[in-house]
Design a protein around this motif. Structure first.
Motif, PDB file in Angstrom:
ATOM      1  N   ASP A 183      -1.214   3.866   7.543  1.00 39.09           N
ATOM      2  CA  ASP A 183      -2.538   4.490   7.691  1.00 39.09           C
ATOM      3  C   ASP A 183      -3.568   3.417   8.036  1.00 39.09           C
ATOM      4  O   ASP A 183      -4.669   3.728   8.473  1.00 39.09           O
ATOM      5  CB  ASP A 183      -2.980   5.154   6.368  1.00 39.09           C
ATOM      6  N   PHE A 184      -3.199   2.167   7.805  1.00 41.02           N
ATOM      7  CA  PHE A 184      -4.114   1.036   8.053  1.00 41.02           C
ATOM      8  C   PHE A 184      -5.485   1.292   7.429  1.00 41.02           C
ATOM      9  O   PHE A 184      -6.521   1.034   8.032  1.00 41.02           O
ATOM     10  CB  PHE A 184      -4.216   0.730   9.558  1.00 41.02           C
ATOM     11  N   ASP A 185      -5.451   1.809   6.249  1.00 47.40           N
ATOM     12  CA  ASP A 185      -6.659   2.143   5.509  1.00 47.40           C
ATOM     13  C   ASP A 185      -7.373   0.850   5.085  1.00 47.40           C
ATOM     14  O   ASP A 185      -6.723  -0.090   4.630  1.00 47.40           O
ATOM     15  CB  ASP A 185      -6.222   2.957   4.283  1.00 47.40           C
ATOM     16  N   SER A 186      -8.675   0.825   5.240  1.00 51.60           N
ATOM     17  CA  SER A 186      -9.419  -0.419   4.948  1.00 51.60           C
ATOM     18  C   SER A 186      -9.761  -0.598   3.477  1.00 51.60           C
ATOM     19  O   SER A 186     -10.483  -1.526   3.109  1.00 51.60           O
ATOM     20  CB  SER A 186     -10.695  -0.490   5.783  1.00 51.60           C
ATOM     21  N   GLY A 187      -9.294   0.262   2.633  1.00 58.89           N
ATOM     22  CA  GLY A 187      -9.466   0.086   1.189  1.00 58.89           C
ATOM     23  C   GLY A 187     -10.370   1.142   0.609  1.00 58.89           C
ATOM     24  O   GLY A 187     -10.929   1.946   1.355  1.00 58.89           O
ATOM     25  N   PRO A 188     -10.519   1.199  -0.714  1.00 59.25           N
ATOM     26  CA  PRO A 188      -9.870   0.301  -1.660  1.00 59.25           C
ATOM     27  C   PRO A 188      -8.342   0.443  -1.673  1.00 59.25           C
ATOM     28  O   PRO A 188      -7.809   1.474  -1.263  1.00 59.25           O
ATOM     29  CB  PRO A 188     -10.462   0.732  -3.020  1.00 59.25           C
ATOM     30  N   MET A 189      -7.713  -0.626  -2.157  1.00 57.49           N
ATOM     31  CA  MET A 189      -6.255  -0.700  -2.185  1.00 57.49           C
ATOM     32  C   MET A 189      -5.657   0.398  -3.062  1.00 57.49           C
ATOM     33  O   MET A 189      -6.143   0.669  -4.148  1.00 57.49           O
ATOM     34  CB  MET A 189      -5.851  -2.078  -2.748  1.00 57.49           C
ATOM     35  N   GLU A 190      -4.631   1.030  -2.530  1.00 58.58           N
ATOM     36  CA  GLU A 190      -3.858   2.004  -3.340  1.00 58.58           C
ATOM     37  C   GLU A 190      -2.438   1.474  -3.406  1.00 58.58           C
ATOM     38  O   GLU A 190      -1.697   1.570  -2.429  1.00 58.58           O
ATOM     39  CB  GLU A 190      -3.790   3.338  -2.592  1.00 58.58           C
ATOM     40  N   HIS A 229       0.843  -1.207   0.000  1.00 57.96           N
ATOM     41  CA  HIS A 229       0.000   0.000   0.000  1.00 57.96           C
ATOM     42  C   HIS A 229       0.880   1.260   0.000  1.00 57.96           C
ATOM     43  O   HIS A 229       1.990   1.244   0.531  1.00 57.96           O
ATOM     44  CB  HIS A 229      -0.905  -0.018   1.236  1.00 57.96           C
ATOM     45  N   GLU A 230       0.338   2.304  -0.577  1.00 58.47           N
ATOM     46  CA  GLU A 230       1.059   3.586  -0.631  1.00 58.47           C
ATOM     47  C   GLU A 230       1.411   4.069   0.796  1.00 58.47           C
ATOM     48  O   GLU A 230       2.497   4.570   1.035  1.00 58.47           O
ATOM     49  CB  GLU A 230       0.167   4.615  -1.354  1.00 58.47           C
ATOM     50  N   ARG A 231       0.484   3.874   1.726  1.00 54.17           N
ATOM     51  CA  ARG A 231       0.712   4.332   3.113  1.00 54.17           C
ATOM     52  C   ARG A 231       0.309   3.202   4.071  1.00 54.17           C
ATOM     53  O   ARG A 231      -0.773   3.264   4.690  1.00 54.17           O
ATOM     54  CB  ARG A 231      -0.116   5.595   3.404  1.00 54.17           C
ATOM     55  N   PRO A 232       1.154   2.183   4.221  1.00 53.97           N
ATOM     56  CA  PRO A 232       0.734   1.014   5.020  1.00 53.97           C
ATOM     57  C   PRO A 232       0.352   1.385   6.448  1.00 53.97           C
ATOM     58  O   PRO A 232      -0.520   0.744   7.037  1.00 53.97           O
ATOM     59  CB  PRO A 232       1.950   0.090   4.976  1.00 53.97           C
ATOM     60  N   TRP A 278       5.311  -5.917  -3.040  1.00 54.14           N
ATOM     61  CA  TRP A 278       5.482  -6.557  -1.739  1.00 54.14           C
ATOM     62  C   TRP A 278       4.145  -7.191  -1.358  1.00 54.14           C
ATOM     63  O   TRP A 278       3.101  -6.870  -1.935  1.00 54.14           O
ATOM     64  CB  TRP A 278       5.838  -5.524  -0.654  1.00 54.14           C
ATOM     65  N   VAL A 279       4.182  -8.047  -0.320  1.00 53.01           N
ATOM     66  CA  VAL A 279       2.932  -8.646   0.153  1.00 53.01           C
ATOM     67  C   VAL A 279       2.766  -8.263   1.631  1.00 53.01           C
ATOM     68  O   VAL A 279       2.249  -7.196   1.927  1.00 53.01           O
ATOM     69  CB  VAL A 279       2.909 -10.166  -0.103  1.00 53.01           C
ATOM     70  N   GLY A 280       3.253  -9.115   2.530  1.00 53.01           N
ATOM     71  CA  GLY A 280       3.177  -8.778   3.963  1.00 53.01           C
ATOM     72  C   GLY A 280       4.555  -8.449   4.521  1.00 53.01           C
ATOM     73  O   GLY A 280       5.466  -8.094   3.777  1.00 53.01           O
ATOM     74  N   THR A 281       4.715  -8.624   5.818  1.00 53.68           N
ATOM     75  CA  THR A 281       5.973  -8.302   6.504  1.00 53.68           C
ATOM     76  C   THR A 281       7.153  -9.045   5.867  1.00 53.68           C
ATOM     77  O   THR A 281       7.110 -10.264   5.721  1.00 53.68           O
ATOM     78  CB  THR A 281       5.864  -8.702   7.997  1.00 53.68           C
ATOM     79  N   PRO A 282       8.196  -8.326   5.461  1.00 53.77           N
ATOM     80  CA  PRO A 282       9.321  -8.989   4.786  1.00 53.77           C
ATOM     81  C   PRO A 282      10.188  -9.824   5.725  1.00 53.77           C
ATOM     82  O   PRO A 282      10.278  -9.549   6.922  1.00 53.77           O
ATOM     83  CB  PRO A 282      10.120  -7.815   4.206  1.00 53.77           C
ATOM     84  N   HIS A 302       1.466   1.047  -3.952  1.00 56.55           N
ATOM     85  CA  HIS A 302       2.603   1.968  -3.850  1.00 56.55           C
ATOM     86  C   HIS A 302       3.102   2.324  -5.247  1.00 56.55           C
ATOM     87  O   HIS A 302       3.180   1.452  -6.121  1.00 56.55           O
ATOM     88  CB  HIS A 302       3.720   1.295  -3.041  1.00 56.55           C
ATOM     89  N   ALA A 303       3.443   3.570  -5.443  1.00 56.05           N
ATOM     90  CA  ALA A 303       3.921   4.011  -6.759  1.00 56.05           C
ATOM     91  C   ALA A 303       5.372   3.586  -6.974  1.00 56.05           C
ATOM     92  O   ALA A 303       5.857   3.556  -8.107  1.00 56.05           O
ATOM     93  CB  ALA A 303       3.792   5.520  -6.877  1.00 56.05           C
ATOM     94  N   GLY A 304       6.060   3.253  -5.905  1.00 61.84           N
ATOM     95  CA  GLY A 304       7.494   2.930  -6.002  1.00 61.84           C
ATOM     96  C   GLY A 304       7.780   1.453  -5.810  1.00 61.84           C
ATOM     97  O   GLY A 304       6.953   0.602  -6.165  1.00 61.84           O
ATOM     98  N   PRO A 305       8.934   1.151  -5.221  1.00 59.93           N
ATOM     99  CA  PRO A 305       9.416  -0.245  -5.190  1.00 59.93           C
ATOM    100  C   PRO A 305       8.631  -1.208  -4.305  1.00 59.93           C
ATOM    101  O   PRO A 305       8.846  -2.408  -4.393  1.00 59.93           O
ATOM    102  CB  PRO A 305      10.859  -0.096  -4.677  1.00 59.93           C
ATOM    103  N   ARG A 306       7.702  -0.692  -3.470  1.00 56.23           N
ATOM    104  CA  ARG A 306       6.945  -1.638  -2.626  1.00 56.23           C
ATOM    105  C   ARG A 306       5.694  -2.198  -3.303  1.00 56.23           C
ATOM    106  O   ARG A 306       4.959  -2.981  -2.717  1.00 56.23           O
ATOM    107  CB  ARG A 306       6.552  -0.959  -1.298  1.00 56.23           C
TER     108      ARG A 306
END
Ligand SMILES: Cc1ncc(COP(=O)(O)O)c(C=O)c1O
Length: 391
Positions: free
Chosen positions: A255-262, A250-253, A271-275, A264-268
């Protein structure tokens, strides 16, 4: 003897960094590369940071680590910074990539080969339940895959060409040039499983025009388990919305935003969950060594040593399954000897590290840390055990 060889082969200076190669005959880098000595200290620093810094470790390095390690891998495959995502393993990396591809008719075909790694074939099979049509290019004589057959299978109905660069059973190198060109011509994506290539056979994702490429840390990169990677062509990335995703994409993980999914514009973005910080910490050591040596240097030595193995194989009358032509053979020599399973078990018990695969036989691979006299020795040991197992 080591000194004499070192004089001719500067790569042998790396042996001091790999304790296992002194205590075994290590011919298994196609399956598990030797552990760099520095991993122990790197993991000690990791545990110390966790213990001493606690939650603050995320801001003090952990959160940045996956991108750093991905960029290091990017140097090995000619990828731009930010275009390689670290994940748990290569199957997950393929799953993320496939989840970003539409399989809606009329463009719903996935072209793969019968010789691709089973894990990937299971994933592709699963896509049939989501509307994909699988086109599985069969092998020819001797489990050889012919590029012509792949090119012929690609047309306007192809959504993605998902194939290996180097085959895991036979170590055959596929010439990707025409395949990638044909895929582009019809508007299909390419997803290359390069696990058996990266760190052994040079490749440049940008020069080759590959869309997605996956692999992992365990084998030629000497990175240990727990680190797969996904390259996505930068020009493509921002339009993709992977369905296999998570809060870390997510662009701002935080923020714990409940969606819709945004995304990330960059390298994340992929990603999925905790690396997996511990496994990426370990993997970085091997990646760094391979990046410093350079795959072309590794390849030149591999070709020389596999040639030597082929000469011994002929001398001992072994049936060689892996290709002989230099441009066709990957880093592994495959010998179809009778009772290969027994021969393999007997050799493992004597600290000769190799493996065997059903239907093809013994797989043996030298790597940049291998001495020429070890090549001769391992072939003799195989000859002796084959004779014992087949009285
Ligand atoms: C070509 C190839 N692809 C994929 C894999 C499996 O990758 P992972 O276990 O990281 O999903 C392997 C070997 O384990 C392999 O040789």
């Amino acid at each position: 003897m080591a000194t004499t060889h070192t004089a001719h082969d500067p790569l042998l200076e790396w042996r001091t960094e790999f304790p296992t190669v002194e205590s075994t005959l290590h011919f298994i880098s196609h399956s598990l590369g030797a552990m760099p000595r520095s991993v122990e200290e790197a993991l000690r620093r990791y545990t110390h940071q966790w213990k001493a810094r606690g939650i603050r470790a995320w801001e003090e390095g952990w959160f940045a680590l996956p991108t750093e390690v991905g960029d290091l891998l990017g140097r090995i495959i000619g990828a731009a910074p930010g275009s390689v995502t670290m994940l748990e393993n290569s199957t997950t990396a393929q799953n993320v990539a496939l989840s970003a591809i539409d399989f809606r008719a009329p463009r719903n075909r996935l072209v793969c080969t019968a010789e691709d790694f089973p894990s990937m074939l299971y994933l592709y099979e699963g896509l049939e339940r989501r509307g994909a049509e699988l086109v599985r290019v069969p092998a020819r004589e001797g489990r050889t895959i012919d590029e012509d057959d792949i090119v012929a299978a690609i047309d306007e109905r192809t959504a993605v060409v998902a194939i290996s660069h180097v085959m895991f059973r036979t170590s055959q190198v596929l010439d990707l040039t025409r395949i990638v060109a044909r895929a582009r011509e019809v508007g299909a994506r390419t997803l290359i499983d390069a696990y058996q290539a990266v760190g052994s056979v040079p490749l440049d994702v940008e020069a080759m025009g590959i869309d997605f490429l996956t692999g992992g840390s365990v084998k030629w990169l000497c990175g240990g388990p727990g680190a797969g990677y996904l390259y996505v062509k930068p020009a493509l990335a921002s339009a993709l919305k992977p369905a296999v995703t998570g809060w870390m994409a997510h662009e701002r993980p935080f923020d714990f935003d409940s969606g819709p999914m945004e995304w990330h514009a960059g390298p994340r973005r992929f990603w999925v969950g905790t690396p997996g910080i511990a496994s990426f910490t370990a993997a970085r050591e091997g990646f760094d060594i391979v990046a410093r040596i350079g795959t072309p240097t590794i390849r030149a030595k591999s070709l020389r040593q596999t040639e030597r193995m082929l000469a011994r194989a002929d001398e001992y009358g072994f049936h060689v399954v892996s290709p002989r032509a230099p441009e066709r053979r990957g880093g592994t020599v495959v010998l179809d000897v009778p009772r290969a399973d027994r021969v393999c078990a007997a050799l493992l018990a004597q600290d000769v590290l190799l493996d065997f695969r059903p239907d093809v036989g013994l797989r043996l691979a030298p790597h940049f840390y291998t001495r020429d006299d070890e090549v001769d020795l391992v072939m003799k040991r195989v000859r002796d055990e084959v004779a014992k197992a087949n009285p």
